[in-house]
Design an enzyme around this catalytic site. Sequence first.
Site, PDB file in Angstrom:
ATOM      1  N   ASP A 153      -7.246  -0.850   0.132  1.00 53.59           N
ATOM      2  CA  ASP A 153      -5.969  -0.262   0.558  1.00 53.59           C
ATOM      3  C   ASP A 153      -6.179   1.110   1.201  1.00 53.59           C
ATOM      4  O   ASP A 153      -5.725   1.363   2.325  1.00 53.59           O
ATOM      5  CB  ASP A 153      -5.027  -0.082  -0.643  1.00 53.59           C
ATOM      6  CG  ASP A 153      -4.305  -1.357  -1.019  1.00 53.59           C
ATOM      7  OD1 ASP A 153      -4.772  -2.435  -0.622  1.00 53.59           O
ATOM      8  OD2 ASP A 153      -3.273  -1.264  -1.712  1.00 53.59           O
ATOM      9  N   GLY A 177       0.801  -1.233   0.000  1.00 49.17           N
ATOM     10  CA  GLY A 177       0.000   0.000   0.000  1.00 49.17           C
ATOM     11  C   GLY A 177       0.827   1.272   0.000  1.00 49.17           C
ATOM     12  O   GLY A 177       0.375   2.299   0.528  1.00 49.17           O
ATOM     13  N   ALA A 198      -0.973   4.425  -1.591  1.00 48.78           N
ATOM     14  CA  ALA A 198      -2.073   4.972  -0.783  1.00 48.78           C
ATOM     15  C   ALA A 198      -1.522   5.681   0.456  1.00 48.78           C
ATOM     16  O   ALA A 198      -2.032   6.727   0.870  1.00 48.78           O
ATOM     17  CB  ALA A 198      -3.027   3.855  -0.371  1.00 48.78           C
TER      18      ALA A 198
HETATM   19  O1  PMV Z   1      -2.070  -2.725  -3.739  1.00 48.02           O
HETATM   20  P1  PMV Z   1      -1.911  -4.180  -3.481  1.00 48.02           P
HETATM   21  O2  PMV Z   1      -0.885  -4.828  -4.302  1.00 48.02           O
HETATM   22  O3  PMV Z   1      -1.863  -4.487  -2.033  1.00 48.02           O
HETATM   23  O4  PMV Z   1      -3.270  -4.912  -3.986  1.00 48.02           O
HETATM   24  C1  PMV Z   1      -4.507  -4.581  -3.484  1.00 48.02           C
HETATM   25  C2  PMV Z   1      -5.376  -5.758  -3.406  1.00 48.02           C
HETATM   26  C3  PMV Z   1      -6.034  -6.230  -4.694  1.00 48.02           C
HETATM   27  O5  PMV Z   1      -7.153  -6.987  -4.243  1.00 48.02           O
HETATM   28  C4  PMV Z   1      -5.115  -7.132  -5.498  1.00 48.02           C
HETATM   29  C5  PMV Z   1      -6.511  -5.108  -5.579  1.00 48.02           C
HETATM   30  C6  PMV Z   1      -7.658  -4.295  -5.011  1.00 48.02           C
HETATM   31  O6  PMV Z   1      -7.912  -3.225  -5.547  1.00 48.02           O
HETATM   32  O7  PMV Z   1      -8.313  -4.734  -4.059  1.00 48.02           O
END
Ligand code: PMV
Length: 309
Positions: A148, A103, A106
């Site tokens: 996230d 994350g 974010a």
């Molecule tokens: O940003 P990441 O790589 O932690 O992925 C978020 C989780 C996913 O389910 C893969 C994407 C989402 O938007 O929920």
Amino acid sequence: MSIYSAPAKIILYGEHAVVYGKPAIAVPVPLLRAFAVTRSAEPGQGLIIRAIDTGHELPVDLAAEVDNSLVEMAQRVLRHLNATPPDAIIELRSDIPVASGLGSGAAISAALARAITACCGCTLTNEDLNMLVYAAEQRYHGTPSGIDNTVIVYEMPILFRSRSDFEPFHARTPLHFLIGDTGVRAPTRESVGDVRKLYEQDKQTIQKKLDAIGAHVEAARQALETGDLSAAGRLMVENHRLLRDLTVSSPELDRLVQAALAVGAIGAKMSGGGRGGNMIALVMPETEAQVRQALETAGAVRVWAAEVR
Ligand code: PMV
């Protein structure tokens, strides 16, 4: 000088399926953070973002069309606040590795928004901040579920069902996780896009796997709420297997997951977008050192400990 920050996050269960409306459980990692430090500037100097990790110095002009996610985030926040750019320098730096499922995007967006809001003498509710960070996530991810930004902005464990339906989540006993970094950077946009392609090719088969992940999340919630750690661990392993079926694991992730389980982790799985990035292992305090050692031997470039209460 003031410091604003936001944490990293890990997804305990349900990534990818959450994009298709299934529930997921995520927790913040408070020790791993993105920071925005505000410094005063000369009158008339305007707002400058200094991205320490990349060495970029980015002036923020509300009228300019700039292809930069940080400047776009600053513009988005200023427009929301109905404010002009304050005279300030905001230094950004982050302990969170990028493109690794923790994350980082974010967290940087949230820290930056908090700093700009303070420089403008305004306040921002978590609800509005969450909406603004979600808009930034759309730039990184395309079709983010919103998990996230929600766990990072509210900085608490959550059971996430949708952007308008999430709730705090309380495990009955403290949970000890190790986070193992494969060192492989992998954009979430790609793994999410590839799952979408699989889904379009064979909706029935993929829907079954997404449904199974959703069922595991509900079962994991119960297991964690009642303190049944061995069930919680088994469900992590099941969740990892289904994510492998969705092709979003990788040899490096599988190796770390196997290594952790082989020396007594209660459960282990990839976490986040996958194809690289990080995995998590649920451990007991007594087994933490041996699991850490096994992860390092199996190729983890970094290992962090995270406690969830
Ligand atoms: O940003 P990441 O790589 O932690 O992925 C978020 C989780 C996913 O389910 C893969 C994407 C989402 O938007 O929920």
